[in-house]
Design an enzyme around this catalytic site. Structure first.
Site, PDB file in Angstrom:
ATOM      1  N   CYS A   1      66.433  11.140 -30.527  1.00 16.06           N
ATOM      2  CA  CYS A   1      66.076   9.845 -31.133  1.00 16.06           C
ATOM      3  C   CYS A   1      65.377   8.869 -30.196  1.00 16.06           C
ATOM      4  CB  CYS A   1      67.320   9.189 -31.718  1.00 16.06           C
ATOM      5  SG  CYS A   1      66.883   7.715 -32.671  1.00 16.06           S
TER       6      CYS A   1
ATOM      7  N   CYS B   1      69.831   1.291 -29.714  1.00 17.91           N
ATOM      8  CA  CYS B   1      71.040   1.891 -30.302  1.00 17.91           C
ATOM      9  C   CYS B   1      71.923   2.443 -29.181  1.00 17.91           C
ATOM     10  CB  CYS B   1      70.660   3.013 -31.268  1.00 17.91           C
ATOM     11  SG  CYS B   1      72.105   3.743 -32.066  1.00 17.91           S
TER      12      CYS B   1
ATOM     13  N   CYS C   1      68.211   2.909 -50.901  1.00 18.97           N
ATOM     14  CA  CYS C   1      68.890   3.823 -49.982  1.00 18.97           C
ATOM     15  C   CYS C   1      69.008   3.097 -48.647  1.00 18.97           C
ATOM     16  CB  CYS C   1      68.061   5.097 -49.823  1.00 18.97           C
ATOM     17  SG  CYS C   1      68.748   6.232 -48.594  1.00 18.97           S
TER      18      CYS C   1
ATOM     19  N   ARG D   1      64.428  17.393 -49.414  1.00 15.63           N
ATOM     20  CA  ARG D   1      63.309  16.560 -48.950  1.00 15.63           C
ATOM     21  C   ARG D   1      62.640  17.150 -47.712  1.00 15.63           C
ATOM     22  NH1 ARG D   1      65.570  11.703 -48.436  1.00 15.63           N
ATOM     23  NH2 ARG D   1      65.342  11.499 -50.669  1.00 15.63           N
TER      24      ARG D   1
ATOM     25  N   CYS E   1      72.888  11.221 -49.412  1.00 16.39           N
ATOM     26  CA  CYS E   1      71.674  11.833 -48.864  1.00 16.39           C
ATOM     27  C   CYS E   1      72.072  12.362 -47.495  1.00 16.39           C
ATOM     28  CB  CYS E   1      70.567  10.778 -48.746  1.00 16.39           C
ATOM     29  SG  CYS E   1      69.111  11.373 -47.868  1.00 16.39           S
TER      30      CYS E   1
ATOM     31  N   CYS F   1      71.909  10.266 -29.267  1.00 15.23           N
ATOM     32  CA  CYS F   1      71.295  11.389 -29.999  1.00 15.23           C
ATOM     33  C   CYS F   1      70.025  11.844 -29.266  1.00 15.23           C
ATOM     34  CB  CYS F   1      70.969  10.963 -31.426  1.00 15.23           C
ATOM     35  SG  CYS F   1      72.342  10.103 -32.227  1.00 15.23           S
TER      36      CYS F   1
ATOM     37  N   CYS G   1      64.086   3.118 -48.669  1.00  8.56           N
ATOM     38  CA  CYS G   1      65.182   3.458 -47.763  1.00  8.56           C
ATOM     39  C   CYS G   1      65.114   2.611 -46.499  1.00  8.56           C
ATOM     40  CB  CYS G   1      65.112   4.942 -47.407  1.00  8.56           C
ATOM     41  SG  CYS G   1      66.451   5.435 -46.313  1.00  8.56           S
TER      42      CYS G   1
HETATM   43  N1  SAM Z   1      71.517   5.221 -36.857  1.00  7.22           N
HETATM   44  C1  SAM Z   1      71.763   5.830 -38.091  1.00  7.22           C
HETATM   45  C2  SAM Z   1      72.241   7.253 -37.982  1.00  7.22           C
HETATM   46  O1  SAM Z   1      72.048   7.881 -36.962  1.00  7.22           O
HETATM   47  O2  SAM Z   1      72.814   7.731 -38.955  1.00  7.22           O
HETATM   48  C3  SAM Z   1      70.556   5.796 -39.036  1.00  7.22           C
HETATM   49  C4  SAM Z   1      69.162   6.019 -38.507  1.00  7.22           C
HETATM   50  S1  SAM Z   1      68.835   7.634 -37.791  1.00  7.22           S
HETATM   51  C5  SAM Z   1      67.281   7.340 -37.048  1.00  7.22           C
HETATM   52  C6  SAM Z   1      68.526   8.659 -39.220  1.00  7.22           C
HETATM   53  C7  SAM Z   1      68.168  10.100 -39.019  1.00  7.22           C
HETATM   54  O3  SAM Z   1      66.835  10.226 -38.562  1.00  7.22           O
HETATM   55  C8  SAM Z   1      68.947  10.911 -38.003  1.00  7.22           C
HETATM   56  O4  SAM Z   1      70.184  11.322 -38.481  1.00  7.22           O
HETATM   57  C9  SAM Z   1      68.024  12.095 -37.779  1.00  7.22           C
HETATM   58  O5  SAM Z   1      68.325  13.131 -38.687  1.00  7.22           O
HETATM   59  C10 SAM Z   1      66.641  11.529 -38.084  1.00  7.22           C
HETATM   60  N2  SAM Z   1      65.802  11.506 -36.867  1.00  7.22           N
HETATM   61  C11 SAM Z   1      65.843  10.593 -35.879  1.00  7.22           C
HETATM   62  N3  SAM Z   1      64.947  10.876 -34.919  1.00  7.22           N
HETATM   63  C12 SAM Z   1      64.319  12.018 -35.294  1.00  7.22           C
HETATM   64  C13 SAM Z   1      63.303  12.817 -34.706  1.00  7.22           C
HETATM   65  N4  SAM Z   1      62.771  12.522 -33.524  1.00  7.22           N
HETATM   66  N5  SAM Z   1      62.883  13.917 -35.365  1.00  7.22           N
HETATM   67  C14 SAM Z   1      63.436  14.232 -36.566  1.00  7.22           C
HETATM   68  N6  SAM Z   1      64.404  13.507 -37.168  1.00  7.22           N
HETATM   69  C15 SAM Z   1      64.856  12.417 -36.540  1.00  7.22           C
HETATM   70  C1  DTB Z   2      66.081  11.417 -42.537  1.00  5.10           C
HETATM   71  O1  DTB Z   2      66.710  12.480 -42.709  1.00  5.10           O
HETATM   72  N1  DTB Z   2      64.901  11.345 -41.917  1.00  5.10           N
HETATM   73  C2  DTB Z   2      64.451   9.964 -41.862  1.00  5.10           C
HETATM   74  C3  DTB Z   2      65.527   9.216 -42.698  1.00  5.10           C
HETATM   75  N2  DTB Z   2      66.477  10.245 -42.980  1.00  5.10           N
HETATM   76  C4  DTB Z   2      66.138   8.005 -42.192  1.00  5.10           C
HETATM   77  C5  DTB Z   2      64.211   9.464 -40.490  1.00  5.10           C
HETATM   78  C6  DTB Z   2      63.262  10.319 -39.664  1.00  5.10           C
HETATM   79  C7  DTB Z   2      63.059   9.633 -38.377  1.00  5.10           C
HETATM   80  C8  DTB Z   2      62.018  10.277 -37.521  1.00  5.10           C
HETATM   81  C9  DTB Z   2      61.857   9.598 -36.215  1.00  5.10           C
HETATM   82  C10 DTB Z   2      61.404   8.170 -36.297  1.00  5.10           C
HETATM   83  O2  DTB Z   2      60.439   7.862 -37.044  1.00  5.10           O
HETATM   84  O3  DTB Z   2      61.976   7.333 -35.596  1.00  5.10           O
HETATM   85 FE1  SF4 Z   3      71.142   5.574 -33.000  1.00  2.00          FE
HETATM   86 FE2  SF4 Z   3      69.032   7.130 -33.317  1.00  2.00          FE
HETATM   87 FE3  SF4 Z   3      71.434   8.228 -33.087  1.00  2.00          FE
HETATM   88 FE4  SF4 Z   3      70.795   6.821 -35.330  1.00  2.00          FE
HETATM   89  S1  SF4 Z   3      69.879   8.724 -34.651  1.00  2.00           S
HETATM   90  S2  SF4 Z   3      72.691   6.725 -34.137  1.00  2.00           S
HETATM   91  S3  SF4 Z   3      69.451   5.256 -34.441  1.00  2.00           S
HETATM   92  S4  SF4 Z   3      70.363   7.031 -31.483  1.00  2.00           S
END
Ligand code: SAM
Ligand code: DTB
Ligand code: SF4
Length: 324
Positions: free
Chosen positions: A62, A55, A130, A262, A190, A59, A99
């Site tokens: 992430c 990606c 979702c 959630r 959501c 973030c 989802c």
């Molecule tokens: N790329 C899209 C976005 O950022 O909206 C969708 C996927 S992103 C992985 C969805 C959500 O996962 C993020 O907004 C964040 O709240 C959650 N998330 C990602 N990595 C995480 C982590 N290490 N711990 C907790 N929540 C996480």
């Molecule tokens: C949300 O709020 N939490 C989920 C879902 N929406 C997409 C994702 C959590 C991701 C946690 C890190 C991972 O598994 O990559």
């Molecule tokens: Fe990309 Fe992860 Fe950020 Fe979603 S949360 S925009 S997958 S870097």
């Protein structure tokens, strides 16, 4: 007496809720919960990463950002049939909502076409759908809605003030614009965030204030506890005090009485007792299945046993809640 949901919270009012004695806060949250929801009931969503890693966004939490070396294997967009097979398995295990997550900044035209086919396939199984695919414009939101998408997940993640400490490749307003496009298209929203990223209590209060003061509360509010993944900038972040995590759930419940709150990422790191406290504080939804997107989640047998031990049951899904 049930009081109408408010959309005019001040940050001081929200912070004052966080400052209540723990038992007072939980009692108030559980009281609001029972006025608006069936007691002892939890909605279950299963997640699948349909496009993983690489990606372009930065973030800090992430594991899927291309900027951090987290040892994650990248995977291109999955085939529609494979996704539908996974959804069927999730349904058989007891999930009512499926989802689909993709590590995109925003989807391209072709991505929307493939996602639309996936959404149709999952909905044909009788599951709620979702997706979380990054930023959407109005036309993309309408296309996904037309394919039968029930919910769009798009988190604000933290307070507007803390946002640029966590993400620099987009801004807070970008998130709000996508949320508006999703609402305009008629889908359920959501939207929640992450706690435990080094933010202050005031940041948590601001994040929940923004959500509660939206014109319409999100139907689902995921509260994620940071999963500190090695290789990300937040890898060494000290964990949040578990009681402060529970306080965040309780305040979300009080502010958004009718929403599903959630208990999201981080459950694998939580004891059964802490999860029980989260339910007591008003959480009534979980991610169910052995994986979140790329990180672990409690296994299905463990969750079933936990719900049994607590005398909780699963909520049936309601397909097409906001659009026919
Ligand atoms: N790329 C899209 C976005 O950022 O909206 C969708 C996927 S992103 C992985 C969805 C959500 O996962 C993020 O907004 C964040 O709240 C959650 N998330 C990602 N990595 C995480 C982590 N290490 N711990 C907790 N929540 C996480
Ligand atoms: C949300 O709020 N939490 C989920 C879902 N929406 C997409 C994702 C959590 C991701 C946690 C890190 C991972 O598994 O990559
Ligand atoms: Fe990309 Fe992860 Fe950020 Fe979603 S949360 S925009 S997958 S870097």
């Amino acid at each position: 007496m049930t009081i109408a949901p408010r959309h005019d919270w001040t940050v001081d009012e929200v912070e004052a809720l966080f400052a209540l004695p723990f038992a007072d806060l939980i009692h108030r949250a559980q009281t609001v919960h029972r006025e608006h929801h069936p007691a002892n009931t939890v909605q279950m969503s299963t997640l699948l990463s349909v496009k993983t890693g690489a990606c372009p966004e930065d973030c800090a939490y992430c594991p899927q950002s291309v900027r951090y070396d987290t040892g994650l294997d990248r995977e291109a967009l999955m085939a529609v049939d494979d996704v539908v097979t996974r959804a069927r398995t999730a349904r058989e295990a007891g999930a009512t909502r499926f989802c689909m997550g993709a590590a995109w900044r925003s989807p391209k035209k072709r991505d929307i076409e493939v996602m639309s086919a996936m959404i149709r396939g999952v909905r044909e199984l009788g599951m709620e759908t979702c997706a979380t695919l990054g930023m959407l414009n109005k036309e993309q939101a309408r296309e996904l809605r037309d394919a039968g998408l029930d919910y769009y997940n798009h988190n604000i993640d933290t307070s507007p003030e803390y946002y640029d400490k966590i993400i620099t490749t987009r801004d807070f307003q970008d998130r709000l614009d996508t949320l508006e496009a999703v609402r305009e298209a008629g889908m359920s929203v959501c939207c929640g965030g992450i706690v435990g990223m080094g933010e202050t209590v005031r940041d948590r209060a601001r994040m929940l204030q923004v959500l509660a003061n939206l014109e319409q509360h999100p139907e689902s509010v995921p509260i994620n506890q940071l999963v500190a993944v090695p290789g990300t900038p937040l890898a060494n972040q000290a964990p949040i005090d578990p009681f402060d995590f529970i306080r965040t759930i309780a305040v979300a419940r009080i502010l958004m009485p009718s929403s599903a709150v959630r208990l999201s990422a981080g459950r694998e790191q939580m004891s059964d007792e802490l999860q029980a406290l989260a339910f007591l504080a008003g959480a009534n939804s979980i991610f169910y299945g052995e994986k979140l997107l790329t990180t672990g989640n409690p296994d299905v047998e463990h969750d079933r046993r936990l719900l049994d031990r607590l005398g909780m049951r699963t909520a049936p899904g309601v397909i097409g809640a906001t659009h026919a």
